[in-house]
Design a protein around this motif. Structure first.
Motif, mmCIF file in Angstrom:
data_model
loop_
_atom_site.group_PDB
_atom_site.id
_atom_site.type_symbol
_atom_site.label_atom_id
_atom_site.label_comp_id
_atom_site.label_asym_id
_atom_site.label_seq_id
_atom_site.Cartn_x
_atom_site.Cartn_y
_atom_site.Cartn_z
ATOM 1 N N THR A 1 38.645 37.860 39.599
ATOM 2 C CA THR A 1 39.415 38.502 40.964
ATOM 3 C C THR A 1 39.007 37.335 42.464
ATOM 4 O OG1 THR A 1 37.007 39.602 40.776
ATOM 5 C CG2 THR A 1 38.822 40.924 40.328
ATOM 6 N N THR A 2 37.642 36.673 41.897
ATOM 7 C CA THR A 2 37.382 35.613 42.896
ATOM 8 C C THR A 2 37.597 34.979 42.839
ATOM 9 O OG1 THR A 2 35.711 34.447 42.186
ATOM 10 C CG2 THR A 2 34.716 36.614 42.933
ATOM 11 N N LEU A 3 38.790 33.513 42.263
ATOM 12 C CA LEU A 3 39.481 33.076 41.945
ATOM 13 C C LEU A 3 40.818 33.091 42.815
ATOM 14 C CD1 LEU A 3 39.294 31.368 37.971
ATOM 15 C CD2 LEU A 3 38.276 31.240 40.118
ATOM 16 N N GLY A 4 41.349 34.038 42.984
ATOM 17 C CA GLY A 4 42.467 34.372 43.943
ATOM 18 C C GLY A 4 43.590 33.904 43.300
ATOM 19 N N LYS A 5 44.752 35.318 43.838
ATOM 20 C CA LYS A 5 45.748 35.029 42.722
ATOM 21 C C LYS A 5 46.933 33.499 42.280
ATOM 22 C CE LYS A 5 48.960 38.873 41.386
ATOM 23 N NZ LYS A 5 50.005 39.967 41.800
ATOM 24 N N PRO A 6 46.680 33.096 43.235
ATOM 25 C CA PRO A 6 47.358 31.879 42.785
ATOM 26 C C PRO A 6 47.032 31.155 41.582
ATOM 27 C CG PRO A 6 47.505 32.065 45.302
ATOM 28 C CD PRO A 6 46.309 33.290 44.299
ATOM 29 N N LEU A 7 45.651 30.834 42.135
ATOM 30 C CA LEU A 7 44.875 29.732 41.164
ATOM 31 C C LEU A 7 45.359 30.448 39.644
ATOM 32 C CD1 LEU A 7 42.816 27.473 40.250
ATOM 33 C CD2 LEU A 7 41.181 28.542 40.748
ATOM 34 N N ARG A 8 45.136 32.047 39.560
ATOM 35 C CA ARG A 8 44.712 32.279 38.694
ATOM 36 C C ARG A 8 46.160 32.137 37.557
ATOM 37 N NH1 ARG A 8 41.855 37.523 41.847
ATOM 38 N NH2 ARG A 8 44.374 38.709 41.217
ATOM 39 N N GLN A 9 47.184 33.081 38.363
ATOM 40 C CA GLN A 9 48.874 32.512 37.793
ATOM 41 C C GLN A 9 49.041 31.076 37.695
ATOM 42 O OE1 GLN A 9 51.307 33.805 41.213
ATOM 43 N NE2 GLN A 9 50.995 35.752 39.910
#
Ligand code: SAH
Ligand code: SF4
Length: 351
Positions: free
Chosen positions: A44-52
């Motif tokens: 969760t702390t990575l932020g959605k854009p990076l996770r994607q």
């Protein structure tokens, strides 16, 4: 690309390729090695854009495939793990009361051909990568649900012994990298005092274990004299006992003599198990801080050697102990599932 087994610098380089800032490395490291997550979407702390980005670029945190898991009556658990190229190794968990050791493999097969060792009858297929070594431990933690990383004192998978298939000091760079990842304080954070590396005696690499890693050392000694050791361990012809003992002295000069070296000694009927052998053994290790670990030989089909009788092992141990050496007899664990010392191999058959 599997991210398990990358050093922090390498992980940072991957993140930079994705246009990310260096501080992300620490966050991602925490999710991989402290939280044990396999799925970027949970980070969760990575932020959605990076996770994607991590997902669409094909990065993974895959563990090896579990081909087989076996549990012994004494709760020893053994896995046969398969890697992406189809090669496989065995990994064992040996539980004690409220803690236990994971026994990691470092090579598929082993080039050393010690005559008492089942793994050694298999030849070397290849070295394991750092990622494959770390992933064995992570898969074992998965198996017991031991995530996020508990404190050092309360964990069930509390120790590591590098005593599985293969010779760790013939795959040193990968072993070193894997252990450095495992010891990293912001991830799995296993203390160096809880890790023991066992070697058959690759002399030039022994001091480096003290310099680079500071983990405990175990030596597969198994004989008090070169003529005996030459016969059961071909590596002795390359690195004879006097050189091995000198390397152990160097190890303790660097690491300090409070760092006891464990001398493993497999008890072979009529070969290395007389009282005279015990006395010679004590002369050999004079000046070193050692404890012995007497291993009853695990017999296997195709090997002509026999285990010393229990009474002989007891006497051998008593003689060493009466001279103030610790010399416990190692209890064989997980024998009915072929998980004991020297029984590991990489096929599915139980022959
Ligand atoms: N290659 C390394 C580590 C793996 S072997 C080394 O040789 O130290 C782990 C331990 O099991 C070694 O001490 C090895 O000598 C011992 N061993 C091998 N075959 C055995 C057998 N059949 N019975 C008992 N111990 C064995
Ligand atoms: Fe290899 Fe160790 Fe077995 Fe010897 S005892 S063959 S070095 S794994």
């Amino acid at each position: 690309m599997n991210l398990i087994g990358l050093s922090r610098q390498e992980l940072q380089a991957e993140l930079e390729k994705l246009g990310e800032k260096p501080f992300r490395t620490k966050q991602l490291w925490h999710w991989i090695y402290f939280q044990g997550k396999k799925d970027f979407s949970e980070m969760t702390t990575l932020g959605k854009p990076l996770r994607q980005k991590l997902e669409v670029n094909g990065y993974t945190l895959d563990r090896p495939e579990i081909i087989r898991e076996q549990n012994a009556l004494d709760r020893t658990r053994k896995w046969l793990f398969k890697f992406t190229d189809g090669q496989s190794v065995e990994t064992v968990y040996i539980p004690e009361e409220d803690r236990g050791a994971v026994c990691l493999s470092t090579q598929v097969g082993c080039p050393n051909g010690c005559v008492f060792c089942h793994t050694g009858s298999q030849k070397l297929t290849r070295n394991l990568t750092a990622g494959e070594i770390v992933a064995q431990f992570m898969a074992a933690r998965d198996s017991y649900g031991e995530w996020p990383t508990p404190s050092q004192e309360t964990r069930y998978l509390s120790n590591i012994v590098v005593m599985g298939m293969g010779e760790p000091l013939l795959n040193y760079d990968n072993v070193k990298k894997a252990l450095q990842i495992i010891m990293d304080g912001e991830g799995i954070a296993l203390s160096k005092r809880r890790i023991t590396l066992s070697t058959c005696g690759i002399v030039p690499m022994i001091p480096r274990v003290a310099e680079d890693l500071g983990v405990k050392l175990a030596i597969s000694l198994h004989a008090p004299r070169n003529d005996i050791r030459d016969q059961i361990m071909p590596i002795n012809r390359k690195y004879p006992l006097e050189e091995l003992i000198a390397a152990c002295k160097k190890f303790q000069e660097i690491g300090g003599t409070r760092q006891y070296i464990t001398m493993e000694y497999v008890m072979l009927d009529g070969i290395n198990d007389s009282d005279a052998d015990a006395r010679e053994l004590m002369r050999l290790v004079k000046g070193l801080a050692v404890k012995f670990n007497l291993i009853p030989f695990n017999e296997w089909k195709g090997c002509p050697l026999k285990c010393s009788p229990a009474k002989r092992i007891k006497q051998f141990s008593a003689l060493l102990e009466s001279n103030n050496y610790a010399a416990p007899v190692r209890q064989s664990r997980g024998q009915e599932i072929m998980a004991a010392c020297g029984q590991l191999k990489s096929t599915q058959s139980n022959a």
